[in-house]
Design an enzyme around this catalytic site. Structure first.
Site, PDB file in Angstrom:
ATOM      1  N   ARG A   1      98.051 -38.434  65.295  1.00  0.00           N
ATOM      2  CA  ARG A   1      97.107 -39.406  66.014  1.00  0.00           C
ATOM      3  C   ARG A   1      97.748 -39.459  67.399  1.00  0.00           C
ATOM      4  O   ARG A   1      98.710 -39.630  67.589  1.00  0.00           O
ATOM      5  CB  ARG A   1      97.339 -40.691  65.324  1.00  0.00           C
ATOM      6  CG  ARG A   1      95.794 -41.459  65.874  1.00  0.00           C
ATOM      7  CD  ARG A   1      96.115 -43.060  65.435  1.00  0.00           C
ATOM      8  NE  ARG A   1      95.651 -43.408  64.320  1.00  0.00           N
ATOM      9  CZ  ARG A   1      95.026 -44.643  63.855  1.00  0.00           C
ATOM     10  NH1 ARG A   1      94.864 -45.281  64.750  1.00  0.00           N
ATOM     11  NH2 ARG A   1      94.789 -44.603  62.699  1.00  0.00           N
TER      12      ARG A   1
ATOM     13  N   THR B   1      94.830 -41.766  73.061  1.00  0.00           N
ATOM     14  CA  THR B   1      93.427 -41.799  72.716  1.00  0.00           C
ATOM     15  C   THR B   1      92.999 -42.015  71.133  1.00  0.00           C
ATOM     16  O   THR B   1      92.038 -42.641  71.008  1.00  0.00           O
ATOM     17  CB  THR B   1      92.818 -40.326  72.715  1.00  0.00           C
ATOM     18  OG1 THR B   1      93.298 -39.454  71.804  1.00  0.00           O
ATOM     19  CG2 THR B   1      92.943 -39.748  74.218  1.00  0.00           C
TER      20      THR B   1
ATOM     21  N   ASP C   1     105.621 -42.547  53.467  1.00  0.00           N
ATOM     22  CA  ASP C   1     106.754 -43.210  53.238  1.00  0.00           C
ATOM     23  C   ASP C   1     107.230 -43.357  51.991  1.00  0.00           C
ATOM     24  O   ASP C   1     108.316 -43.155  51.464  1.00  0.00           O
ATOM     25  CB  ASP C   1     106.924 -44.407  54.139  1.00  0.00           C
ATOM     26  CG  ASP C   1     107.015 -44.236  55.529  1.00  0.00           C
ATOM     27  OD1 ASP C   1     107.360 -43.142  55.978  1.00  0.00           O
ATOM     28  OD2 ASP C   1     106.643 -45.019  56.431  1.00  0.00           O
TER      29      ASP C   1
ATOM     30  N   ASP D   1     102.506 -47.417  52.942  1.00  0.00           N
ATOM     31  CA  ASP D   1     102.214 -46.446  53.842  1.00  0.00           C
ATOM     32  C   ASP D   1     102.711 -45.272  52.678  1.00  0.00           C
ATOM     33  O   ASP D   1     103.808 -44.806  52.087  1.00  0.00           O
ATOM     34  CB  ASP D   1     103.230 -45.949  54.765  1.00  0.00           C
ATOM     35  CG  ASP D   1     103.113 -44.780  55.533  1.00  0.00           C
ATOM     36  OD1 ASP D   1     102.793 -44.688  56.785  1.00  0.00           O
ATOM     37  OD2 ASP D   1     103.105 -43.765  54.754  1.00  0.00           O
TER      38      ASP D   1
END
Ligand code: RB5
Length: 366
Positions: free
Chosen positions: A261, A265, A360, A357
């Site tokens: 990502r 933006t 993770d 997550d």
């Protein structure tokens, strides 16, 4: 907006009144599927089934069905998988049937409503939009049920959201949600869940007849037909699902997609993409355990389609309603398979209650 409207003889006059009303409101695309006269009695189910099928097949955005009370029309229309017909007597119910229930058909009764009140109800219904989020989860339970009682009777070309309610899947999902589950156990369970899911996802893969010689005789048997599956994990968490699927479908080809990502933006940017050469001929499963905002899943699907992929599904373990809406908004043809549809995203874009997550927890990086 394209509206299809139908009535039986009892509501012929109301239909004409509402068509005129919608035209005055600027709705140009109105399909009138009859009936054509009030002097010849007709049967409301005939009109309801025809209109309902048109709505499910996206030949119109929404449908309006009218009869004497509106009851017969709603009973008949709601038999069609994918029709969510709301029978309304006043504007507030009509409004809520859009906001919370995403009703795609409105039914009203000409013998129990004045034309003016019917027009007011229609306006309230047409002007209200579905609010998604928690309501999507509830609606998914209805479409899952439709799917369960009749897996092949969907008239819709639209992508579906299939939430797995199998007890083994649900049990394992509860363990991976637990923050005390170890990395080792988490990794094993994600593979097991992916395997159980793919067992069901592949239920309709085509078979061809083959001949097999057993130690006793030659017999007819079945084998998977043609080019089969491609699985495409989205790096890195999608990797956690690959082996569980390959255990069941060892000949599946595996592609990889890497997206990150952009911090400025917030848009997903491709950094790696390697797909099987014959991707256009395969059923494609894109793997990403968490469908949160849907940004990277949607970008991954676009990427696969741009490389020739045609039959694409998304397989995740936990999905948020926001992600489901995003993916179906941008890729209405893609089915989404998930083991759980959770409540919402928090301010940081994490699925709540979720499991944290997934990357993770799979790789022990936190
Ligand atoms: C027709 O007389 C009437 O039964 C029908 O219009 C409808 O009210 C059925 O629910």
């Amino acid at each position: 907006m394209k509206i299809v409207i139908g009535s039986d003889h009892a509501a012929f006059t109301l239909k004409a009144f509402l068509i005129d009303h919608m035209r005055k409101k600027g709705i140009e695309e109105i399909l009138d599927i009859g009936t054509e006269t009030e002097s010849l009695p007709c049967d409301y189910p005939d009109i309801a089934f025809r209109l309902g099928e048109m709505v499910v097949q996206r030949k119109a955005d929404k449908g309006v069905l009218l009869c004497g009370t509106g009851v017969g029309m709603s009973i008949a229309a709601n038999k069609i998988p994918g029709v969510y017909a709301a029978h309304c007597h006043e504007p507030e119910t009509a409004r809520m049937s859009r906001r919370h229930n995403n009703a795609n058909v409105l039914t009203m009764g000409a013998r129990v409503l004045s034309p003016e009140l019917a027009a007011e109800i229609l306006d309230a219904w047409l002007e209200s939009d579905f609010e998604g989020e928690r309501h999507l989860r509830r609606l998914s339970k209805i479409s899952d049920y439709e799917q369960k009682i009749c897996p092949s009777c969907s008239l819709s070309e639209k992508g579906k959201t299939i939430v797995f309610d199998h007890p083994l899947v649900q049990h394992k999902v509860s363990i991976i949600r637990d923050k005390n589950t170890s990395v080792k156990e988490f990794r094993e369970l994600v593979q097991e869940i992916a395997g159980l899911m793919v067992y069901e996802i592949t239920r309709n893969l085509p078979l061809e007849k083959i001949q097999v010689e057993t130690p006793l005789a030659v017999t007819e048997a079945y084998a998977l037909e043609g080019k089969k599956l491609a699985i495409i994990p989205v790096l890195r968490a999608g990797l956690g699902m690959v082996d569980g699927i390959l255990q069941l479908v060892p000949n599946a080809k595996v592609g990889h997609i890497g997206l990150y990502r952009d911090p400025e933006t917030l848009m997903p940017v491709e950094y790696y993409c390697k797909l099987p050469g014959d991707i256009a001929e395969r059923d494609i499963l894109i793997l990403d355990p968490m469908l949160a905002t849907g940004g990277s899943a949607s970008a991954a699907i676009s990427l696969v389609k741009s490389k020739g992929g045609k039959k694409v599904s998304l397989v995740c373990i936990i999905a948020a309603p926001e992600g489901v809406s995003k993916v179906h908004g941008e890729h209405p043809d893609v089915d989404i398979y998930t083991a759980a549809l959770d409540s919402h995203l928090n301010d940081h874009g994490y699925i709540v209650p979720g499991l944290g997550d997934a990357g993770d927890r799979l790789f022990g990086t936190k």
